[in-house]
Every structure is written in structure tokens, then in C-alpha cells.
Design a protein around this motif. Structure first.
Motif, PDB file in Angstrom:
ATOM      1  N   ARG A  55       0.813  -1.224   0.000  1.00  0.00           N
ATOM      2  CA  ARG A  55       0.000   0.000   0.000  1.00  0.00           C
ATOM      3  C   ARG A  55       0.845   1.272   0.000  1.00  0.00           C
ATOM      4  O   ARG A  55       0.393   2.332   0.388  1.00  0.00           O
ATOM      5  CB  ARG A  55      -0.931  -0.019   1.219  1.00  0.00           C
ATOM      6  CG  ARG A  55      -2.045  -1.048   1.109  1.00  0.00           C
ATOM      7  CD  ARG A  55      -2.903  -1.142   2.354  1.00  0.00           C
ATOM      8  NE  ARG A  55      -2.222  -1.856   3.433  1.00  0.00           N
ATOM      9  CZ  ARG A  55      -1.774  -1.282   4.532  1.00  0.00           C
ATOM     10  NH1 ARG A  55      -1.913   0.001   4.714  1.00  0.00           N
ATOM     11  NH2 ARG A  55      -1.166  -1.993   5.465  1.00  0.00           N
ATOM     12  N   THR A  56       2.086   1.136  -0.428  1.00  0.00           N
ATOM     13  CA  THR A  56       2.940   2.321  -0.495  1.00  0.00           C
ATOM     14  C   THR A  56       3.453   2.503  -1.910  1.00  0.00           C
ATOM     15  O   THR A  56       3.563   1.555  -2.680  1.00  0.00           O
ATOM     16  CB  THR A  56       4.164   2.184   0.439  1.00  0.00           C
ATOM     17  OG1 THR A  56       5.033   1.161  -0.078  1.00  0.00           O
ATOM     18  CG2 THR A  56       3.730   1.806   1.847  1.00  0.00           C
ATOM     19  N   GLY A  57       3.746   3.720  -2.259  1.00  0.00           N
ATOM     20  CA  GLY A  57       4.292   3.988  -3.585  1.00  0.00           C
ATOM     21  C   GLY A  57       5.797   4.170  -3.546  1.00  0.00           C
ATOM     22  O   GLY A  57       6.421   4.549  -4.536  1.00  0.00           O
ATOM     23  N   GLU A  58       6.371   3.883  -2.381  1.00  0.00           N
ATOM     24  CA  GLU A  58       7.805   4.075  -2.204  1.00  0.00           C
ATOM     25  C   GLU A  58       8.605   2.919  -2.792  1.00  0.00           C
ATOM     26  O   GLU A  58       8.115   1.796  -2.895  1.00  0.00           O
ATOM     27  CB  GLU A  58       8.131   4.218  -0.717  1.00  0.00           C
ATOM     28  CG  GLU A  58       7.433   5.390  -0.039  1.00  0.00           C
ATOM     29  CD  GLU A  58       7.707   5.430   1.454  1.00  0.00           C
ATOM     30  OE1 GLU A  58       8.435   4.539   1.932  1.00  0.00           O
ATOM     31  OE2 GLU A  58       7.188   6.334   2.118  1.00  0.00           O
ATOM     32  N   ALA A  59       9.838   3.206  -3.170  1.00  0.00           N
ATOM     33  CA  ALA A  59      10.720   2.150  -3.659  1.00  0.00           C
ATOM     34  C   ALA A  59      11.026   1.193  -2.518  1.00  0.00           C
ATOM     35  O   ALA A  59      11.210   1.621  -1.369  1.00  0.00           O
ATOM     36  CB  ALA A  59      12.014   2.762  -4.187  1.00  0.00           C
ATOM     37  N   PRO A  60      11.072  -0.098  -2.777  1.00  0.00           N
ATOM     38  CA  PRO A  60      11.341  -1.066  -1.717  1.00  0.00           C
ATOM     39  C   PRO A  60      12.760  -0.934  -1.174  1.00  0.00           C
ATOM     40  O   PRO A  60      13.699  -0.642  -1.917  1.00  0.00           O
ATOM     41  CB  PRO A  60      11.134  -2.413  -2.412  1.00  0.00           C
ATOM     42  CG  PRO A  60      11.414  -2.136  -3.852  1.00  0.00           C
ATOM     43  CD  PRO A  60      10.907  -0.750  -4.089  1.00  0.00           C
ATOM     44  N   THR A  61      12.890  -1.145   0.098  1.00  0.00           N
ATOM     45  CA  THR A  61      14.204  -1.083   0.740  1.00  0.00           C
ATOM     46  C   THR A  61      14.757  -2.494   0.919  1.00  0.00           C
ATOM     47  O   THR A  61      14.051  -3.488   0.746  1.00  0.00           O
ATOM     48  CB  THR A  61      14.097  -0.421   2.117  1.00  0.00           C
ATOM     49  OG1 THR A  61      13.263  -1.237   2.958  1.00  0.00           O
ATOM     50  CG2 THR A  61      13.488   0.970   1.998  1.00  0.00           C
ATOM     51  N   ARG A  62      16.026  -2.581   1.293  1.00  0.00           N
ATOM     52  CA  ARG A  62      16.613  -3.892   1.585  1.00  0.00           C
ATOM     53  C   ARG A  62      15.820  -4.582   2.696  1.00  0.00           C
ATOM     54  O   ARG A  62      15.535  -5.781   2.619  1.00  0.00           O
ATOM     55  CB  ARG A  62      18.071  -3.722   2.004  1.00  0.00           C
ATOM     56  CG  ARG A  62      18.752  -5.037   2.405  1.00  0.00           C
ATOM     57  CD  ARG A  62      20.192  -4.827   2.794  1.00  0.00           C
ATOM     58  NE  ARG A  62      20.994  -4.404   1.645  1.00  0.00           N
ATOM     59  CZ  ARG A  62      21.536  -5.243   0.766  1.00  0.00           C
ATOM     60  NH1 ARG A  62      21.354  -6.562   0.905  1.00  0.00           N
ATOM     61  NH2 ARG A  62      22.264  -4.785  -0.224  1.00  0.00           N
TER      62      ARG A  62
END
Length: 243
Positions: free
Chosen positions: A98-105
Motif C-alpha cells: 500500500r505504499t508507492g515508495e521504492a522497496p528497501t533492503r
């Protein structure tokens, strides 16, 4: 109890896992359901709800992200029942759905730790018990977001959904399931992948339009396949899905 088939469902204290347990126990009296839950109290309360309805279920502490917990659960099942007939790998997380952010490690690691590695290590831990069953059944609760074909289509289902880590984990889970389907095909095991659909659960803050009742139906069908049933399939209640 000795005559009942033993079913283990991971992540069964709520949501789709709970509903699968409910439907299996209600529709198939010959099954006894072990409701896996990482939290002992929540698992016990969930099992109690179904037990009050006369259903053959019990709680089992099992955290698929913890190898010691998996090992302990397998030892408990072995000592109490001696075998396992059905394993439903239902536990899952959707940290970036549900986020538009780039995935983190961290997002990738935590997502794969549950959705892929957890399912793999749980399956491996219970294989010795499944091998004592006459025709084991494995169900992997995946998602249509893991379909490569649908993702490649710019107008495909859920084409507007990012959820990169979640999508990748479910695509990986599909491959994992096929590994087991191929490995145990000669023994007559049925290993299949189930898509519950976009269902209103805690996983998505209850934003999905589907109901848990509908989401559980195909999983129950796959868990109870006969000797002539399919294996190595990817499906939902409406039918097969493209890989």
C-alpha cells in the motif's frame, strides 16, 4: 482422533487462514486442523472460537520466520500425531503493498523471510511427517500479483499495483511450490498454488473487495483433492491462472 487426517495451516489465527480452517473442519469431519499461529494466546483464542462450534481444531505455536519455532512445531506434531496429511502454507506479509515508495533492503528481506524462506523451511521440516501420509497434499497460498504473464501485460489485472517486494516474493513462492510438485509427483502428492484474490484482511488494512469466505474456497478444494486431482497448478476459485 487416530482416524482423522491431520492438516496444518500456517498463519491460521485470523483472516484467510482462519477461514480455511473453519471451512475445512466444517465440511470435512474426517480432518483435524492444526491452526498455526506465532502468538500462543491469539492462536488459542482463535481455536476456541471454532471449538465452540464443535469443530475439530487446535492451536499450534508456529512462527515461520523462526527456525526454532518451526522445529519445535514439527516435533510437537510428530509426538502427538506421528504424521501429517495436509500442509497449507498460508502465512504471509505484504509490507509494501500500500505504499508507492521504492522497496528497501529491509522490506525485501522481511518479505522473503516469511513468504518464501518461511514457506520453504516449514515444508522441509514437515516433509518427514508428510511422507508418512498416504497421498500428501500441499497448498501454497500465493497471489495473482506473482503472475509474470499478468505483470508483463500493461493492461493486465492489477497493472496499477506496484508492491515490488511482495510481487517478487509471490513469484518466488510459485517456483518453490513447483519445485515440490516436481519432487513429489512420483509419490502421488498433490502440490498446488492458490490465489485467494484481493481480500479484505489485516494484510491490506481490509481494503480488498473480496470476502474471506470466497478466498478460502479454492484452498479447501486443493487440500482435499482425490487421487485423480491435479498437481503443479496455479488457480483461484474461478479457475486457472497464467504463470
Amino acid at each position: 482422533m487416530a482416524s482423522k487426517k491431520i492438516v496444518l495451516i500456517t498463519g491460521a489465527n485470523k483472516g484467510i487462514g482462519f477461514e480455511i480452517a473453519k471451512q475445512l473442519a466444517a465440511q470435512h469431519k474426517e480432518y483435524h486442523i492444526l491452526m498455526g499461529s506465532r502468538d500462543a494466546d491469539r492462536g488459542a483464542k482463535a481455536a476456541e472460537i471454532l471449538q465452540k462450534d464443535g469443530l475439530s481444531v487446535e492451536a499450534l505455536v508456529l512462527d515461520v520466520a523462526d527456525e526454532k519455532s518451526i522445529e519445535s512445531a514439527a516435533q510437537t506434531v510428530e509426538s502427538k500425531f506421528g504424521s501429517l496429511d495436509v500442509l497449507i502454507n498460508n502465512s504471509g506479509v505484504a509490507l509494501d503493498s500500500r505504499t508507492g515508495e521504492a522497496p528497501t533492503r529491509a522490506t525485501f528481506e522481511q518479505t522473503f523471510a516469511v513468504n518464501v524462506i518461511g514457506a520453504a523451511l516449514t515444508t522441509e521440516a514437515f516433509i518427514p511427517l508428510l511422507e508418512k501420509s498416504v497421498g500428501a497434499r500441499l497448498v501454497f497460498v500465493s497471489s495473482d500479483l506473482g503472475s509474470l504473464t499478468l505483470r508483463a501485460d500493461p493492461h493486465g489485472r492489477h497493472s496499477n499495483v506496484g508492491a515490488t517486494a511482495y510481487r517478487c516474493s509471490k513469484a518466488a513462492m510459485n517456483m518453490l511450490a513447483l519445485q515440490y510438485a516436481n519432487r513429489f509427483r512420483p509419490k502421488g502428492w498433490k502440490v498446488n498454488i492458490h490465489n485467494p484474490g484481493y481480500t479484505a484482511t489485516d494484510l491490506n488494512a481490509h481494503s480488498g473487495p473480496g470476502t474471506v469466505e470466497d478466498a478460502a474456497k479454492n484452498a479447501v478444494r486443493l487440500a482435499t483433492l482425490g487421487d485423480d486431482g491435479e498437481t503443479a497448478t496455479y488457480s483461484e476459485k474461478e479457475g486457472s491462472l497464467p504463470w
